[in-house]
Design an enzyme around this catalytic site. Structure first.
Site, PDB file in Angstrom:
ATOM      1  N   SER A 101      25.196  -3.369  82.893  1.00  7.58           N
ATOM      2  CA  SER A 101      25.288  -1.928  82.690  1.00  7.58           C
ATOM      3  C   SER A 101      25.808  -1.566  81.298  1.00  7.58           C
ATOM      4  O   SER A 101      25.212  -1.976  80.323  1.00  7.58           O
ATOM      5  CB  SER A 101      26.153  -1.342  83.796  1.00  7.58           C
ATOM      6  OG  SER A 101      25.729  -0.059  84.087  1.00  7.58           O
TER       7      SER A 101
ATOM      8  N   HIS B 294      22.850  -0.996  92.051  1.00 10.28           N
ATOM      9  CA  HIS B 294      23.451  -1.247  90.744  1.00 10.28           C
ATOM     10  C   HIS B 294      24.644  -2.203  90.888  1.00 10.28           C
ATOM     11  O   HIS B 294      25.688  -1.811  91.395  1.00 10.28           O
ATOM     12  CB  HIS B 294      23.907   0.108  90.195  1.00 10.28           C
ATOM     13  CG  HIS B 294      24.356   0.075  88.773  1.00 10.28           C
ATOM     14  ND1 HIS B 294      23.501  -0.202  87.734  1.00 10.28           N
ATOM     15  CD2 HIS B 294      25.576   0.294  88.212  1.00 10.28           C
ATOM     16  CE1 HIS B 294      24.171  -0.137  86.592  1.00 10.28           C
ATOM     17  NE2 HIS B 294      25.443   0.154  86.860  1.00 10.28           N
TER      18      HIS B 294
HETATM   19  C1  GCU Z   1      27.183   5.032  84.460  1.00 12.85           C
HETATM   20  C2  GCU Z   1      26.383   5.368  83.226  1.00 12.85           C
HETATM   21  C3  GCU Z   1      25.424   4.231  82.859  1.00 12.85           C
HETATM   22  C4  GCU Z   1      26.150   2.915  82.821  1.00 12.85           C
HETATM   23  C5  GCU Z   1      26.906   2.703  84.105  1.00 12.85           C
HETATM   24  C6  GCU Z   1      27.763   1.442  84.141  1.00 12.85           C
HETATM   25  O1  GCU Z   1      26.344   5.029  85.571  1.00 12.85           O
HETATM   26  O2  GCU Z   1      25.693   6.566  83.452  1.00 12.85           O
HETATM   27  O3  GCU Z   1      24.841   4.456  81.590  1.00 12.85           O
HETATM   28  O4  GCU Z   1      25.249   1.873  82.571  1.00 12.85           O
HETATM   29  O5  GCU Z   1      27.795   3.786  84.318  1.00 12.85           O
HETATM   30  O6  GCU Z   1      28.218   0.985  83.098  1.00 12.85           O
HETATM   31  O7  GCU Z   1      28.001   0.929  85.258  1.00 12.85           O
END
Ligand code: GCU
Length: 410
Positions: A236, A391
């Site tokens: 992420s 995620h």
């Molecule tokens: C949020 C953000 C993302 C990022 C994520 C993370 O969802 O919007 O851009 O990748 O956090 O780091 O888990």
């Protein structure tokens, strides 16, 4: 190895509002106001440095100068994981981060030659990786969290497959919160030779990317690691930083940005449908507007000016992937992680392919035009993997990544 850094920093770049609009991702092989690149040599000499300057100026901010960190081994356990590995805790003074970085390095004991290594950045201090009571815990840590992130870091699986693992906490390099980051970033701006209030002063993603390079510096002194075979991984926001790190530092042999999404592996130019606010007021996928309003500290200030007009960006994220050429890049996604835009990530990978075809004579496996089946690794030099689920970073992901690394680093 050489660092492919910082070239063309001094060229005068127009302010964002003066840039021409390009509704489709600009061709990475065409030099701004110039010809189309037709050889690998010209890509490296004439196009890549200019692209690195554009990414610094309009998205991530200028990269701080390279420094030599000072690493001190604070503990060594030659009998970790029941004797399978040697674990070292290293304290690293990077010269820019406010505090020492706690680098955890675990190397397989069984090896016939120095091992390839995964270098990862975590969301939590590294004592959360392993249920090992001796790993140093920060002052604000808690015993209950020891090993609590083991689901993201299958240390034993990595060691059993013959790889070393080095890991550090993103917060040790740069705090992930707007106000404190603004303060901490001042030193990084100074080291990048720019005023902290400048529109191209570095944000946290650039700081973290720089941090990956500093941790790499420390690996050369650790016995049993082959620094020519270091793969960097990040999930992420950390995946955005890992990709940026690889794009600016050619010493990384392979990169796996996991579910890196907007500002990482997904396009800034999203369709009108995807950008339309849904029931919760949020667009379907993350946009430049959404990311820069919630995480302004991740980028340089210039990037926010593209929130209403991403079509003015003189690049899209496929060009960041292309800057890793000829090194293997594996994009890893999850079906329920719509926010990170898996189809957009595949589109960016495909759009980076012409650069790989030119530079490496191969890129994404021919015929991968649609989303591959879940759980099926596309292990070409530009690789792709999507699994069922949300995620996260899981053992299933790591199995695919290890297979990919077996192909490219063995
Ligand atoms: C949020 C953000 C993302 C990022 C994520 C993370 O969802 O919007 O851009 O990748 O956090 O780091 O888990």
């Amino acid at each position: 190895a050489t660092l492919a850094l910082l070239a063309a920093r001094a060229i005068a770049l127009p302010p964002p509002e003066k840039l021409p609009a390009s509704p489709t991702p600009p061709d990475p092989l065409v030099i701004t106001d110039g010809p189309r690149i037709t050889t690998a040599k010209d890509w490296h000499a004439k196009r890549a440095p200019g692209l690195r300057a554009l990414f610094q100026n309009y998205e991530y901010g200028l990269r701080p100068r390279e420094v030599a960190p000072v690493a001190t081994i604070i503990r060594e356990d030659k009998n970790a994981l029941g004797g399978k590995a040697t674990l070292r805790e290293i304290s690293v003074d990077t010269t820019l981060a406010a505090n020492p970085v706690h680098l955890l390095v675990i190397v397989p004991n069984k090896q016939t030659r120095p091992a390839p290594c995964f270098l990862g950045m975590s969301f939590q201090p590294v004592y959360t990786l392993l249920a090992d009571p001796l790993i140093k815990m920060p002052a604000d840590g808690s015993e209950g969290k020891r090993g609590s992130r083991a689901s993201r870091w299958p240390v034993e699986q990595i060691i059993d497959r013959g790889y070393a693992l080095a890991c550090f906490f993103n917060g040790d390099i740069m705090v992930d919160s707007p106000a404190p980051a603004k303060e901490a970033l001042k030193r990084f701006a100074k080291a990048a030779g720019v005023n902290p209030d400048a529109p191209n002063a570095p944000g946290t993603i650039m700081a973290w990317a720089w941090g990956y390079s500093r941790m790499f510096d420390c690996l050369k002194d650790i016995p049993g690691i082959d620094t020519r075979r270091v793969a960097i991984v990040g999930h992420s926001r950390n995946g955005k930083a890992a990709l940026l790190a690889a794009a600016f530092d050619e010493r990384f042999a392979l990169v796996i940005p996991n579910q890196a999404g907007c500002g990482g592996t997904a396009p800034s130019r999203v369709s009108a449908d995807d950008a339309k606010p849904g029931p919760k007021g949020r667009p379907r996928v993350e946009t430049v507007a959404a990311i820069t309003s919630r995480f302004p500290h991740w980028f340089c200030q210039n990037f926010s000016t593209f929130a209403g007009a991403p079509e003015k960006l003189p690049f899209d994220q496929h060009a960041l992937i292309a800057l890793c050429a000829p090194r293997p890049v594996l994009i890893s996604c999850a079906t329920k992680d719509v926010w990170a835009n898996p189809p957009g990530q595949l589109a960016m990978l495909r759009a980076a392919d012409p650069v790989y075809q030119l530079v490496a004579k191969e890129g994404l496996r021919a015929g991968v035009t649609e989303m591959p089946a879940t759980g099926k690794l596309i292990d070409s030099r530009l690789g792709f993997f999507i699994r069922e689920g949300k995620h996260d970073m899981t053992h299933e992901d790591w199995r695919a990544w290890l297979d990919y690394a077996d192909k490219w680093l063995r």
